[in-house]
Structure formats: structure tokens, C-alpha cells
Design an enzyme around this catalytic site. Sequence first.
Site, mmCIF file in Angstrom:
data_model
loop_
_atom_site.group_PDB
_atom_site.id
_atom_site.type_symbol
_atom_site.label_atom_id
_atom_site.label_comp_id
_atom_site.label_asym_id
_atom_site.label_seq_id
_atom_site.Cartn_x
_atom_site.Cartn_y
_atom_site.Cartn_z
ATOM 1 N N ASP A 152 1.000 -8.899 13.950
ATOM 2 C CA ASP A 152 -0.233 -9.506 14.483
ATOM 3 C C ASP A 152 -0.273 -9.718 16.001
ATOM 4 O OD1 ASP A 152 0.046 -9.962 11.793
ATOM 5 O OD2 ASP A 152 -0.194 -12.112 11.910
ATOM 6 N N GLU A 326 -5.114 -15.219 5.880
ATOM 7 C CA GLU A 326 -4.235 -15.350 7.048
ATOM 8 C C GLU A 326 -5.066 -15.255 8.329
ATOM 9 O OE1 GLU A 326 -0.073 -13.543 5.517
ATOM 10 O OE2 GLU A 326 -1.444 -12.003 6.212
HETATM 11 C C1 FRU Z 1 -0.109 -11.781 8.996
HETATM 12 C C2 FRU Z 1 1.115 -12.666 8.894
HETATM 13 C C3 FRU Z 1 0.788 -14.065 9.346
HETATM 14 C C4 FRU Z 1 2.118 -14.594 9.766
HETATM 15 C C5 FRU Z 1 2.754 -13.376 10.382
HETATM 16 C C6 FRU Z 1 4.244 -13.323 10.233
HETATM 17 O O1 FRU Z 1 0.155 -10.432 9.139
HETATM 18 O O2 FRU Z 1 1.602 -12.651 7.567
HETATM 19 O O3 FRU Z 1 0.127 -14.841 8.375
HETATM 20 O O4 FRU Z 1 2.020 -15.648 10.668
HETATM 21 O O5 FRU Z 1 2.167 -12.260 9.751
HETATM 22 O O6 FRU Z 1 4.784 -12.287 10.964
#
Ligand code: FRU
Length: 606
Positions: A152, A326
Amino acid sequence: MKQLNYPSMRFLRMAGLSLAMGLATLASAQETSYDVRHLANEQNIVSLSASKKYLLLPVEDNAPEGKVYIIVDNNRQGEEINIRLARKQVDYYVPLDLSAFAGKAVAIDIQGTPSSAICWKKLQFSDTFDLTNREKFRPVYHHTPAYGWMNDPNGMFYKDGVYHLYFQHNPYGSTWGNMTWGHSTSSDLIHWNFEGDAILPDAWGAIFSGSCVVDHENTAGFGAGAVVAFYTSAKSTPWGGSQSQSLAYSLDNGKTFIKYDKNPILTSDQPDFRDPKVFWYAPDKHWVMMLAVGQEMQIFSSKNLKDWKYESSFGAKQGAHGGVWECPDLVELPVEGTKEKKWVLICNINPGGPFGGSATQYFVGTFNGKRFVNEAPTQTKWMDWGKDNYATVTWNNAPDGRCVALGWMSNWQYQAVLPTWQYRGANTVARDFTLYKKDGEYLLKSAPSPEMKQARGEKQSFPSFKVSDTYQINQLLPRNEGAYEIELSIKNAGASRVILNLLNEKGERIDMYYDVPRQQFVMDRSESGLTSFSKEFPAVTVAPASETDRIQLRLFIDRSSIEVFGEEGEYVMTNRIFPSAPYNQMSFASDRGSFTVESLNVYKIK
Ligand code: FRU
């Protein structure tokens, strides 16, 4: 492979022999010695005197994960590192920065790697680490991590002419782990500089996704103009995982962060409690934090960025629920052609996307600083109709009232096996968001950010042509290096299918067409090149496209990705592709009637 049966072995390495060395260092090569002791239970101690900046660790992506600890004077320094040290072959190197221990005797405690692994012979020392990755699938004008894994986008803020982009980074390998905020900056959203890792794992856990704000009014007391970062501290413990929210602030425009001494600032007994997105709600002069909690979004408010009050939850019976929610965002956007504004709640969901795996949905409605109300509760709206746009969030403090967004150009279904090595992960091109109204419905428009036009280089124009059967263009660009934009306008004269394919000389292809009766734009990447690394990769993706008389299209192709913007962003489709050579031909065909390609321009991107 030869079995190495030794309890302890001394290695002499010429620093200048390292893969990553520049010529200048080669000239001043000096010896660095290390000593490996193999203890019981796959524990190994590498002893060295830290005379070079980096210990370069050899990684093999398919090897099991072990643990690395830096020990000085019998004490652990920093957090444990998870790493897949090479057992049979070296895929690439990652740097372990030892500069903080210069001149000291350091022991590297490596657990979970057998004495037979080849890594013991392959350690290298260097004062530099080569960031000029030359892998052929590395995009040219999209942001990618200098090395290691990326998921992300995080903490995006704009300040003093600079776009800051942090990202979920694994500095110790091209698979997920050791989550850290890497940091890149850009003044044009296209050319990015890697600034190093900004927020590292600590006692509260790994650093998961989050956001940054610029505290112009000094509401938190860290100083006017301080950059304040919010992230999820994620820890797994023998009695279960925990996710809590933490804070760090920067007094040097996001280069370095000081962690708040009362972290974590927000905890919960929910296992999925993460990805804080903070923004200023001007009418009530307070801050808002959005959090993803299981399959809903929770809204909190604060006057000082430190103390947060729960306000409301959103999500029950709204939109898609095929997976966990998320990376939330909440932005106010103008409705094109009106004086109206609406709030858009962005919700990333994994799995449960329209074509499997991860995707981004959004809701349009009202927000009063405490509660969001979706105005079309029976509909599910997708932001992007490809398989590879996830974790989309927007820049805080963007200039000129713009709402600029960026997604992770991948899908959790196969990101870990994409065919790249020293780095893995890319972002989409930046997109400017607005709303438009169609048949009484508010929809999100994701237009390529205007900066994309400034990046246009050498141009190739094709005179208008009519397609009543088939039409072929044999060369899109004279020296096609795989990084270009195609801009098309098409006038349909009764064709029921408007077909446009991209091809390379290896017979690999992306098939695209408008299905006029169904009002859809369709892309098939099953013959696009390398696809066999995951059974989820070959795919057909479909976008609603109601404008099929006069078609406007912009296609951005960049080595291993294609992004299609129809009608300047009324619909978008983002897909990764791995062709063995750039697509440099285009073929057109019509089904039933005919159509005219009124303009076709191809631009190299600088
Ligand atoms: C989304 C996610 C988020 C988390 C991150 C961990 O892709 O699962 O929810 O904070 O990646 O790397």
C-alpha cells in the site's frame, strides 16, 4: 550442492568484489573479515567489525524465513528482521545498514538457517548499494520501490512543492514482511526519488498502513507545520495478534520521524483494526480519523491529534462484503458542472473484488464531521474495473483544492509471485478525482493527473482511418521501449463491436473491445505474455461504458502495466501484464457496421 561441514569458518571478502560496488570503491577496496559460528538448532553467529556501511545479505525468495538480530556487547539492537537467506541460490542482495555501529564489534545472530546454506559464503560488505535496478519489467514512469517488496501507499501529503509518498516496504526481501514505511518524493507525480526508510518497526510492532497530516495550526503541540504520521502498530504474540494505532511526528518535512512517547494512542480487542486515515474537518475545526475494523469503517474525532473519541461506524449492509475492509479514506469532491459537493468514502476490500481478490469500492453521500451517510445504499460502486488497483488513498494537503489519489498496482492474489526479483510492487499513475452525475447517480471520475500530459515526449500521429473489417498498424513507435501513452478518439458508425488489440512480434497480445449492445469495455490479458506464475492472473475484465458512439480513450502502457481511462476517467481499468517484448503493433476490427479512428496519437513518456 556441496555440504559445508564446519562449526566455524573465517571468510575474507574483498569489499570491491561485491555485486553492488561502484568503480570508485573498487579502487579503494579493503578487506573486511567475518567469522561464522554454527551453533545448535540452526543458530549462527556472524562476527565482524563494522568497517563498511552495509552488510549485503544474499536472499533466495523461495527459501524459508529465518530471523536476524544485531548484537552489540551481548545486547540486541533494534527489532528482529525476518529474512529468506539464500540456501541454494542467490536471487538478489539486500543491505543491512551497520553505520550506527561503525568501528564496533558486531555479532549478527541468524536463526532458522542451516549451516549448509550457501549464504555463509556469499555475505558481502560495501559502502554503497546499487539502486539502479535494470529488470525488464520495472516500470519507467510509475513509482516502484528502489528494492524490496512494496504494498500500500501510505502517509501521502503535499508540502512546499513536494509530493511525499510513503509505502509498505520490506527492506529485507521482495516478499511481504518487516513492514516499514519507505519514503519517496516527487515534484511532478511521475519522477520519484527514494529517500530511505522513514518509520521502522519498534516495540509496538510492525508499521502497517496509515496517513500523514500537516498540522498548520500546531493543534498537537509538536510545532506549527509539523508533519504528523498515523500508522497501525501490528504485533503477533503467542496469545494472538494485536493492532493498535500509533503516532510519530516530523519536524523536517517528513524526512525523519520522532515516535510519540505515549504510543499506542488507540487500541481495540478487534483483530482487524487498522489503516488510520486522518484529515481536518474545517466546519467543526477538528480532526477526523477513519479506521478499517473488520468489515466496517469507524470514525473518530480529535482536537489535538492525540486523544480520539469514537463517533460512528459505517458499513453494515452497505456495498460489497466479500472480504475484510482496509485502507479507508473520506474526501469531499465537487460534482462536475454544478456547484454541488459530495463526500466519497473509499473502501478497499480483500478479497471480494469484481474479478477476484482485491479491489476498491466507494460510497457517495453526506458527512457532518461525525457520521457518513451513503445516499445510494443498494448499490456497489467500483473505482477501477481491472484486477490491479488496490489500497487507493488520497494526498492530504494537495494543492489548488485537488484530490489526487494513488493505488497499489497489484492484487493480493498473486503479488508475491509476480516475475520480478530485486524489487516487487508498483503504484498506479496518479489520478485526480471528481464526481459526475449520470442518470441521477453520482459516480467517481478518476482522470489521469494533468502532470501526465507534461510527461509526454516524442509523438507519433496516425491519420484518420476507417475500419469496416480490419486495420493494422505495424509500428506504434520507432524505438518502442515499452513506456508510452496511446490517445484515441473513435466515431462509431453502427459497429456492434469496436475491437482494438495491442500486439508484439512474439504474438503476445492484449485484446480489447467495446461490446456496444452491452455497453461494456472488455480487456482480455490471457495471451499478454507471462501469465503462468498464477492461475488467478489470466483474466478478462469488464467495465461499464455507456458512451459507445464517440469514444475517447487514453491507454498508459509501462513495461508491465496497462491503465485504460475511458472518457477522461468515467471508467478506469488497471491491469498488470508481462510481455516478453513491448507491444508495438495495434490491430483494429469491427463487427457488423464500421467505425472511424478519427485521431490516434502515441507519446513516449519522458
Ligand atoms: C492492505 C493491508 C493493510 C495493512 C497492510 C499491511 O493491503 O492489508 O490493511 O495495513 O496491508 O502491509
